[in-house]
Design a protein around this motif. Sequence first.
Motif, PDB file in Angstrom:
ATOM      1  N   VAL A 188       0.829  -1.205   0.000  1.00  0.00           N
ATOM      2  CA  VAL A 188       0.000   0.000   0.000  1.00  0.00           C
ATOM      3  C   VAL A 188       0.867   1.259   0.000  1.00  0.00           C
ATOM      4  CG1 VAL A 188      -1.754   1.281   1.294  1.00  0.00           C
ATOM      5  CG2 VAL A 188      -1.883  -1.210   1.148  1.00  0.00           C
ATOM      6  N   TYR A 189       1.921   1.255   0.804  1.00  0.00           N
ATOM      7  CA  TYR A 189       2.807   2.420   0.920  1.00  0.00           C
ATOM      8  C   TYR A 189       3.360   2.847  -0.438  1.00  0.00           C
ATOM      9  CZ  TYR A 189       7.238   4.876   1.850  1.00  0.00           C
ATOM     10  OH  TYR A 189       8.275   5.746   1.833  1.00  0.00           O
ATOM     11  N   PHE A 190       3.793   1.885  -1.233  1.00  0.00           N
ATOM     12  CA  PHE A 190       4.435   2.226  -2.501  1.00  0.00           C
ATOM     13  C   PHE A 190       3.446   2.725  -3.550  1.00  0.00           C
ATOM     14  CE2 PHE A 190       8.039  -0.469  -0.988  1.00  0.00           C
ATOM     15  CZ  PHE A 190       8.997   0.528  -1.042  1.00  0.00           C
ATOM     16  N   LEU A 191       2.145   2.588  -3.283  1.00  0.00           N
ATOM     17  CA  LEU A 191       1.158   3.174  -4.188  1.00  0.00           C
ATOM     18  C   LEU A 191       1.148   4.698  -4.074  1.00  0.00           C
ATOM     19  CD1 LEU A 191      -1.863   0.704  -3.818  1.00  0.00           C
ATOM     20  CD2 LEU A 191      -0.192   0.831  -5.679  1.00  0.00           C
ATOM     21  N   ALA A 192       1.659   5.212  -2.952  1.00  0.00           N
ATOM     22  CA  ALA A 192       1.782   6.664  -2.791  1.00  0.00           C
ATOM     23  C   ALA A 192       3.222   7.130  -2.890  1.00  0.00           C
ATOM     24  CB  ALA A 192       1.193   7.099  -1.442  1.00  0.00           C
ATOM     25  N   ALA A 193       4.175   6.217  -2.702  1.00  0.00           N
ATOM     26  CA  ALA A 193       5.592   6.599  -2.669  1.00  0.00           C
ATOM     27  C   ALA A 193       6.141   6.969  -4.042  1.00  0.00           C
ATOM     28  CB  ALA A 193       6.425   5.467  -2.067  1.00  0.00           C
ATOM     29  N   PHE A 194       5.319   6.855  -5.097  1.00  0.00           N
ATOM     30  CA  PHE A 194       5.781   7.324  -6.410  1.00  0.00           C
ATOM     31  C   PHE A 194       6.010   8.832  -6.390  1.00  0.00           C
ATOM     32  CE2 PHE A 194       1.221   8.020  -6.681  1.00  0.00           C
ATOM     33  CZ  PHE A 194       1.106   9.199  -7.385  1.00  0.00           C
ATOM     34  N   ASN A 242       0.153  13.354   2.069  1.00  0.00           N
ATOM     35  CA  ASN A 242      -0.678  13.386   3.270  1.00  0.00           C
ATOM     36  C   ASN A 242      -2.091  12.882   2.984  1.00  0.00           C
ATOM     37  OD1 ASN A 242       1.325  14.384   4.948  1.00  0.00           O
ATOM     38  ND2 ASN A 242       0.783  16.525   4.601  1.00  0.00           N
ATOM     39  N   VAL A 243      -2.641  13.287   1.845  1.00  0.00           N
ATOM     40  CA  VAL A 243      -3.996  12.854   1.486  1.00  0.00           C
ATOM     41  C   VAL A 243      -4.037  11.344   1.246  1.00  0.00           C
ATOM     42  CG1 VAL A 243      -5.821  13.014  -0.248  1.00  0.00           C
ATOM     43  CG2 VAL A 243      -4.667  15.089   0.552  1.00  0.00           C
ATOM     44  N   LEU A 244      -3.132  10.870   0.381  1.00  0.00           N
ATOM     45  CA  LEU A 244      -3.116   9.440   0.067  1.00  0.00           C
ATOM     46  C   LEU A 244      -2.733   8.618   1.292  1.00  0.00           C
ATOM     47  CD1 LEU A 244      -1.396   9.493  -3.459  1.00  0.00           C
ATOM     48  CD2 LEU A 244      -3.813   9.127  -2.941  1.00  0.00           C
ATOM     49  N   PRO A 254       7.409  10.868  -3.861  1.00  0.00           N
ATOM     50  CA  PRO A 254       8.808  11.164  -3.540  1.00  0.00           C
ATOM     51  C   PRO A 254       9.783  10.691  -4.615  1.00  0.00           C
ATOM     52  CG  PRO A 254       7.685  10.266  -1.620  1.00  0.00           C
ATOM     53  CD  PRO A 254       6.745  10.121  -2.778  1.00  0.00           C
ATOM     54  N   THR A 255       9.444   9.595  -5.300  1.00  0.00           N
ATOM     55  CA  THR A 255      10.334   9.065  -6.336  1.00  0.00           C
ATOM     56  C   THR A 255      10.569  10.084  -7.448  1.00  0.00           C
ATOM     57  OG1 THR A 255       9.624   6.793  -5.902  1.00  0.00           O
ATOM     58  CG2 THR A 255      10.653   7.220  -8.036  1.00  0.00           C
ATOM     59  N   LEU A 290       5.687   8.601   4.572  1.00  0.00           N
ATOM     60  CA  LEU A 290       5.615   9.277   3.276  1.00  0.00           C
ATOM     61  C   LEU A 290       6.178  10.688   3.355  1.00  0.00           C
ATOM     62  CD1 LEU A 290       2.076   8.084   2.142  1.00  0.00           C
ATOM     63  CD2 LEU A 290       4.242   7.529   1.023  1.00  0.00           C
ATOM     64  N   LEU A 291       5.880  11.399   4.457  1.00  0.00           N
ATOM     65  CA  LEU A 291       6.399  12.751   4.618  1.00  0.00           C
ATOM     66  C   LEU A 291       7.930  12.729   4.720  1.00  0.00           C
ATOM     67  CD1 LEU A 291       4.694  15.415   6.875  1.00  0.00           C
ATOM     68  CD2 LEU A 291       7.133  15.461   6.389  1.00  0.00           C
ATOM     69  N   SER A 292       8.454  11.741   5.456  1.00  0.00           N
ATOM     70  CA  SER A 292       9.911  11.610   5.565  1.00  0.00           C
ATOM     71  C   SER A 292      10.543  11.311   4.214  1.00  0.00           C
ATOM     72  CB  SER A 292      10.270  10.509   6.570  1.00  0.00           C
ATOM     73  OG  SER A 292       9.853  10.858   7.872  1.00  0.00           O
ATOM     74  N   SER A 293       9.862  10.501   3.404  1.00  0.00           N
ATOM     75  CA  SER A 293      10.377  10.185   2.069  1.00  0.00           C
ATOM     76  C   SER A 293      10.426  11.434   1.196  1.00  0.00           C
ATOM     77  CB  SER A 293       9.492   9.123   1.401  1.00  0.00           C
ATOM     78  OG  SER A 293       9.589   7.890   2.080  1.00  0.00           O
ATOM     79  N   CYS A 294       9.426  12.297   1.341  1.00  0.00           N
ATOM     80  CA  CYS A 294       9.441  13.560   0.588  1.00  0.00           C
ATOM     81  C   CYS A 294      10.605  14.439   1.047  1.00  0.00           C
ATOM     82  CB  CYS A 294       8.122  14.310   0.779  1.00  0.00           C
ATOM     83  SG  CYS A 294       6.727  13.598  -0.117  1.00  0.00           S
ATOM     84  N   GLY A 295      10.831  14.482   2.356  1.00  0.00           N
ATOM     85  CA  GLY A 295      11.944  15.270   2.870  1.00  0.00           C
ATOM     86  C   GLY A 295      13.274  14.741   2.386  1.00  0.00           C
ATOM     87  N   PHE A 296      13.427  13.419   2.415  1.00  0.00           N
ATOM     88  CA  PHE A 296      14.655  12.801   1.918  1.00  0.00           C
ATOM     89  C   PHE A 296      14.845  13.109   0.434  1.00  0.00           C
ATOM     90  CE2 PHE A 296      16.698   9.268  -0.294  1.00  0.00           C
ATOM     91  CZ  PHE A 296      17.907   9.192   0.382  1.00  0.00           C
ATOM     92  N   ALA A 297      13.759  13.007  -0.350  1.00  0.00           N
ATOM     93  CA  ALA A 297      13.847  13.260  -1.793  1.00  0.00           C
ATOM     94  C   ALA A 297      14.237  14.708  -2.072  1.00  0.00           C
ATOM     95  CB  ALA A 297      12.509  12.936  -2.460  1.00  0.00           C
ATOM     96  N   ALA A 298      13.699  15.646  -1.274  1.00  0.00           N
ATOM     97  CA  ALA A 298      14.028  17.051  -1.474  1.00  0.00           C
ATOM     98  C   ALA A 298      15.514  17.300  -1.225  1.00  0.00           C
ATOM     99  CB  ALA A 298      13.192  17.922  -0.542  1.00  0.00           C
ATOM    100  N   TYR A 299      16.043  16.732  -0.155  1.00  0.00           N
ATOM    101  CA  TYR A 299      17.468  16.898   0.137  1.00  0.00           C
ATOM    102  C   TYR A 299      18.331  16.163  -0.887  1.00  0.00           C
ATOM    103  CZ  TYR A 299      17.359  19.574   4.434  1.00  0.00           C
ATOM    104  OH  TYR A 299      17.226  20.593   5.341  1.00  0.00           O
TER     105      TYR A 299
END
Length: 444
Positions: A40-46, A79-81, A48-49, A126-135
């Motif tokens: 389920v997580y990876f359905l939203a993790a695209f 956050n929504v997904l 940050p990818t 998911l929020l942490s993944s976005c932060g990691f992707a931004a950095y």
Amino acid sequence: MLNLMVVPIVNAVDTFYVGQLRSPVALAAQSAANQCFFTVYFLAAFLPTITAPVVARAIGNKDWDEAKDRVCESIFLCNVLGGIFSLTLIVFPEQMLAMVIPKGSSVMAFAIPYLRCRAFGMIPALLSSCGFAAYNGMLNTVTPLKVTLTTNLINMCLDPLFIYGLGSRGSATQTSFILSSLQNGFGAAGAAAATSISELTSSLIYVKLLLRRRLIQLSRLLKPPSLKALIPLIQGGLAILLRQATLNVAFVCAARRAQAMDASGVSAAAYGITMQIYSLGVVAHLAVQATAASMVSSARAMGGDSAGREVADRIFGYGCLLGLVLAVGQFFLLPTVTPFFSPLPEVIEAVKGPSVISSFIHLVNGLVFAGEGTLLGLGAFKDLAIITAMGVGCMVSCLASPLGKSLNGILLSLAAFNLFQGLAVTLHHVRLSPLRRRGFRGEM
């Protein structure tokens, strides 16, 4: 690479503590619940990818406003997904676990509380993944490493407390349910609770850091992005989502095959341990993939196709060398590493064959992840999705054959998938990519 290595090491510590419960069923439940969570997580993790290469391209063009817009939009959608997916896992855990666990299995009773505890970490993860992707898009890997080390140290400290408890037994009439659970422990589900708490901590730290770098505004995180702003995310995101959905189908099929092999949970536990050992190497390859996605995009933005090609070629070479080192290293360390996850002789014996096969899969993973990262850096999401879908078709066909009736066969099916992926992304890079050497086109 060190940044990404921390997470599987902590997951390995989770498996170690659960393994000390001396229950194959508990290990099988952990494996099944984690598979459902990440499906389920990876359905939203695209999101940050595709954020990292977009941020890298914007920063390469000195456009910090665009970088800020993309990060805010990605976090809002995550956050929504994440909220929808988290609620689904909490309210309907048995239905979700039925994807992996056969009806009537004793594993289900252990897996339900584990999955519910794990689901509370969906939005923070998911929020942490976005932060990691931004950095990562800023080519800054030191800051995320510090965040990951800090929060996962919290996880490692909480694991024994939540799994085994404080050790002081109290009666239900003398203490509240929560205090009684802390005293006696939550069992395997305690590992999931500890992970969710550490992910919440990580997400809060990333919010503070991104605010400090002025890459987000709190008001923007609650405001839906405009349709115009969503179009680039949708165009790239749909292809990546399709790719992840097909990957989910393959790995859910593999996990279900392992769960159905025997009622004792030994085969499922062995499969979970094998994939845990294998994932320690995979994250090193993921570091190559993330590096390729950011550096190819940034180099191409600043120096054109020739600069991008030079970076991509170098990363392909490093990826192949890394695959060789990981294959040899895992093979020779298996006798030492396997007992770390379970003291049960029957589980250790069942792990031997599949883990040897998984070690040699790393030989082709060098090509796979370097090629996938290059495709991400080019924004060739559709091509990557098509390649992945064809590879998954190969893997599922193998699982549906007699190969899928044994743990060794499941890992050979995974090997077939990775071999196809490696050959396909290499062919794309040499013959079809915008980075190809133009002489090749004329020879075709």
